[in-house]
Design a protein around this motif. Structure first.
Motif, short mmCIF file in Angstrom:
data_model
loop_
_atom_site.label_atom_id
_atom_site.label_comp_id
_atom_site.label_asym_id
_atom_site.label_seq_id
_atom_site.Cartn_x
_atom_site.Cartn_y
_atom_site.Cartn_z
N GLN A 36 0.84 -1.19 0.00
CA GLN A 36 0.00 0.00 0.00
C GLN A 36 0.88 1.25 0.00
OE1 GLN A 36 -2.74 0.21 3.25
NE2 GLN A 36 -3.65 2.10 2.56
N GLY A 37 0.55 2.19 -0.84
CA GLY A 37 1.30 3.43 -0.94
C GLY A 37 2.50 3.39 -1.86
N SER A 38 2.83 2.21 -2.38
CA SER A 38 3.97 2.09 -3.29
C SER A 38 3.63 2.71 -4.65
CB SER A 38 4.36 0.62 -3.48
OG SER A 38 3.34 -0.07 -4.18
N GLN A 39 4.65 3.00 -5.42
CA GLN A 39 4.42 3.55 -6.76
C GLN A 39 3.64 2.55 -7.61
OE1 GLN A 39 8.65 4.55 -7.53
NE2 GLN A 39 7.83 6.49 -8.29
N GLU A 40 3.92 1.26 -7.43
CA GLU A 40 3.21 0.23 -8.20
C GLU A 40 1.73 0.23 -7.86
OE1 GLU A 40 7.50 -0.86 -7.90
OE2 GLU A 40 6.02 -0.27 -6.43
N ALA A 41 1.41 0.28 -6.56
CA ALA A 41 0.00 0.31 -6.15
C ALA A 41 -0.68 1.57 -6.68
CB ALA A 41 -0.10 0.23 -4.63
N GLN A 42 0.03 2.68 -6.61
CA GLN A 42 -0.51 3.94 -7.11
C GLN A 42 -0.78 3.85 -8.62
OE1 GLN A 42 2.13 7.28 -6.71
NE2 GLN A 42 0.59 8.75 -7.37
N ALA A 43 0.16 3.25 -9.34
CA ALA A 43 0.00 3.11 -10.79
C ALA A 43 -1.23 2.27 -11.13
CB ALA A 43 1.25 2.49 -11.41
N MET A 44 -1.47 1.19 -10.40
CA MET A 44 -2.62 0.34 -10.69
C MET A 44 -3.92 1.04 -10.34
SD MET A 44 -1.29 -2.23 -12.14
CE MET A 44 -0.15 -1.00 -12.73
N GLN A 45 -3.91 1.83 -9.27
CA GLN A 45 -5.11 2.59 -8.91
C GLN A 45 -5.42 3.64 -9.98
OE1 GLN A 45 -7.30 2.00 -6.41
NE2 GLN A 45 -8.54 3.62 -7.32
N ILE A 46 -4.38 4.28 -10.49
CA ILE A 46 -4.58 5.27 -11.55
C ILE A 46 -5.09 4.59 -12.81
CG2 ILE A 46 -3.41 6.90 -13.09
CD1 ILE A 46 -1.42 7.37 -10.70
N ARG A 47 -4.48 3.46 -13.16
CA ARG A 47 -4.82 2.75 -14.40
C ARG A 47 -6.25 2.23 -14.39
NH1 ARG A 47 -3.88 1.62 -19.82
NH2 ARG A 47 -4.07 -0.58 -20.19
#
Length: 92
Positions: A36-47
């Protein structure tokens, strides 16, 4: 082409399925894959977190990740997401 669409635009390939639960299945799987809060998690939430799927270039820019990394992450999440349960599944 269908495989490409499944990885690039699952909302276009099956708009009804995406709107009625597939999106949530993909997001839940992504949340389990990344801290949670990682760039990867952020990217998937944006996508996948909006009504429509966001362009990879925009995801990479917003998440601060290279385009190739975002493309790889999206493919990995979509390929490893188990299919949602079939509500009409027959009991034997």
């Amino acid at each position: 082409e269908r495989r490409h669409m499944a990885l690039c635009a699952p909302d276009v390939l099956d708009p009804e399925g995406w709107a009625t639960g597939d999106r949530e299945v993909v997001l839940a799987h992504a949340r389990n894959m990344f801290r949670q809060g990682s760039q990867e998690a952020q990217a998937m939430q944006i996508r996948f977190g909006s009504d429509g799927v966001v362009n990879l270039d925009r995801v990479a820019q917003a998440a601060g990740l290279p385009y190739k990394r975002v493309r790889s992450l999206v493919g990995s999440v979509l390929r490893s997401t188990p299919p949602p349960p079939d509500p009409d599944q027959l009991e034997v």
